[in-house]
Write an enzyme that holds these catalytic residues in place. Structure first.
Site, PDB file in Angstrom:
ATOM      1  N   ASP A   1     -15.864  -2.494   7.957  1.00 29.07           N
ATOM      2  CA  ASP A   1     -14.651  -2.773   8.722  1.00 29.07           C
ATOM      3  C   ASP A   1     -13.579  -3.210   7.732  1.00 29.07           C
ATOM      4  O   ASP A   1     -13.748  -4.208   7.031  1.00 29.07           O
ATOM      5  CB  ASP A   1     -14.927  -3.875   9.754  1.00 29.07           C
ATOM      6  CG  ASP A   1     -13.721  -4.188  10.634  1.00 29.07           C
ATOM      7  OD1 ASP A   1     -12.654  -3.580  10.441  1.00 29.07           O
ATOM      8  OD2 ASP A   1     -13.849  -5.069  11.507  1.00 29.07           O
TER       9      ASP A   1
ATOM     10  N   ASN B   1       0.858  -1.177   0.000  1.00 28.93           N
ATOM     11  CA  ASN B   1       0.000   0.000   0.000  1.00 28.93           C
ATOM     12  C   ASN B   1       0.903   1.238   0.000  1.00 28.93           C
ATOM     13  O   ASN B   1       2.131   1.124  -0.083  1.00 28.93           O
ATOM     14  CB  ASN B   1      -0.973  -0.008   1.182  1.00 28.93           C
ATOM     15  CG  ASN B   1      -0.270  -0.018   2.540  1.00 28.93           C
ATOM     16  OD1 ASN B   1       0.897   0.376   2.658  1.00 28.93           O
ATOM     17  ND2 ASN B   1      -0.969  -0.450   3.568  1.00 28.93           N
TER      18      ASN B   1
ATOM     19  N   GLY C   1      -6.756  -6.198   3.157  1.00 30.70           N
ATOM     20  CA  GLY C   1      -5.519  -6.356   2.401  1.00 30.70           C
ATOM     21  C   GLY C   1      -5.075  -7.800   2.322  1.00 30.70           C
ATOM     22  O   GLY C   1      -4.520  -8.247   1.306  1.00 30.70           O
ATOM     23  N   ASP C   2      -5.309  -8.565   3.385  1.00 30.10           N
ATOM     24  CA  ASP C   2      -4.956  -9.982   3.386  1.00 30.10           C
ATOM     25  C   ASP C   2      -5.826 -10.754   2.400  1.00 30.10           C
ATOM     26  O   ASP C   2      -5.352 -11.650   1.696  1.00 30.10           O
ATOM     27  CB  ASP C   2      -5.115 -10.574   4.788  1.00 30.10           C
ATOM     28  CG  ASP C   2      -4.248  -9.858   5.809  1.00 30.10           C
ATOM     29  OD1 ASP C   2      -3.148  -9.391   5.436  1.00 30.10           O
ATOM     30  OD2 ASP C   2      -4.664  -9.753   6.975  1.00 30.10           O
TER      31      ASP C   2
END
Length: 300
Positions: free
Chosen positions: A245, A184, A250-251
């Site tokens: 949320d 990111n 990203g995972d």
């Protein structure tokens, strides 16, 4: 013939989550909602996300011989992840302290615990898992020397995907193995160091490529992602959803991208699919419990 589409080498944490009206500043105390305990950790999250999508997935990690460790093992097995590589003992299970504000943004502090005891020796002992896996994915919530050992033991023909989170400077041999390096904006700036790169993600990606990775993916949140390789730079649009949320999004993105690359998709195709998976994940609370199935992604 590979036994696994994806082997994830990484962390497994218990996520202790509190909702807050706003995150505290330095020296400040704020009241939050009820404490919720969820299975998490970037490695465990990626394994569950991939398995939910239908990937044959294994996890190489370490947890404590405690209630949090059992929670994590149960979650992996329920998702269909092969836990033969999950080692138990040596330290308490890692813990992540997470605050989530009403917009869905989060702040995280991690106590590594058993994750810090996943060693290069453990990687060498698990060489059969590495050789049985089409794609190997790692992060940096485990010791860097363990990630280096993964790179040194990659079998010919396998693909290595790295999300350097939490970010730190990386040795050249790790960067050279990444295909892709997934970052990111914050992670990109840490790895770029003092190199002036401006504000354009295209510039970051180009400079990161020059450092050695075979390909680079820059995730841009609501603006989608950018993929870069010797073939050029491509923007991948985001999917518009109402975020609840962002924990674990990203995972989920990384897991989906790694799996689709192993299935033969191009980098841009895999990133586009991963963006949809990440978008689906932010519409529910929690990390692993928010990860979608392939059918839910198709319906998005």
């Amino acid at each position: 013939m590979y036994d696994y589409d994806l082997l994830v080498v990484g962390s497994a944490n218990a996520d202790l989550v509190i909702g807050v009206e706003r995150r505290p500043g330095a020296g400040e105390t704020v009241l939050g909602g009820d404490l919720a305990v969820h299975p998490g950790g970037k490695g465990a999250n990626q394994a569950v996300a991939a398995a939910r999508l239908g990937a044959r997935t294994a996890l190489l990690a370490r947890v404590g011989d405690d209630a949090h460790g059992r929670l994590l093992l149960d979650s992996q097995r329920a998702a269909g992840v092969d836990t033969v590589g999950v080692l138990v003992g040596g330290a308490p299970t890692g813990v992540a302290l997470i605050t989530v504000d009403p917009s869905g943004d989060n702040s995280i502090v991690v106590s590594p615990g058993a994750n810090g005891r996943l060693t290069p020796t453990d990687v060498r002992a698990a060489s059969c898992l590495l050789h049985a896996s089409r794609v190997v994915s790692a992060q940096l919530e485990i010791p860097l020397e363990t990630v280096v050992e993964v790179v040194r033991n990659l079998p010919e023909g396998s693909r290595f995907v790295l999300n350097p989170s939490p970010p730190r400077p990386l040795p050249a041999e790790v960067l050279a193995a990444c295909d892709p390096l997934i970052v990111n904006e914050h992670e990109a700036r840490v790895i770029l160091g003092d190199v002036p790169a401006g504000d354009r993600p295209e510039n970051w990606a180009g400079i990161l490529l020059a450092k050695g990775p075979r390909s680079v993916v820059v995730t841009l949140g609501a603006e989608g992602a950018l993929v870069a390789s010797v073939e050029g730079v491509t923007r991948v649009p985001s999917v518009k959803v109402d975020a609840v949320d962002t924990t674990g999004a990203g995972d989920a993105f990384t897991a989906a991208l790694a799996w689709r690359l192993g299935s033969g998709s191009s980098l841009a195709e895999a990133a586009a699919y991963a963006a949809r998976v990440g978008a689906a994940a932010v519409t529910k609370r929690g990390a692993q419990e928010s990860f979608p199935t392939a059918a839910e992604v198709d319906a998005l």
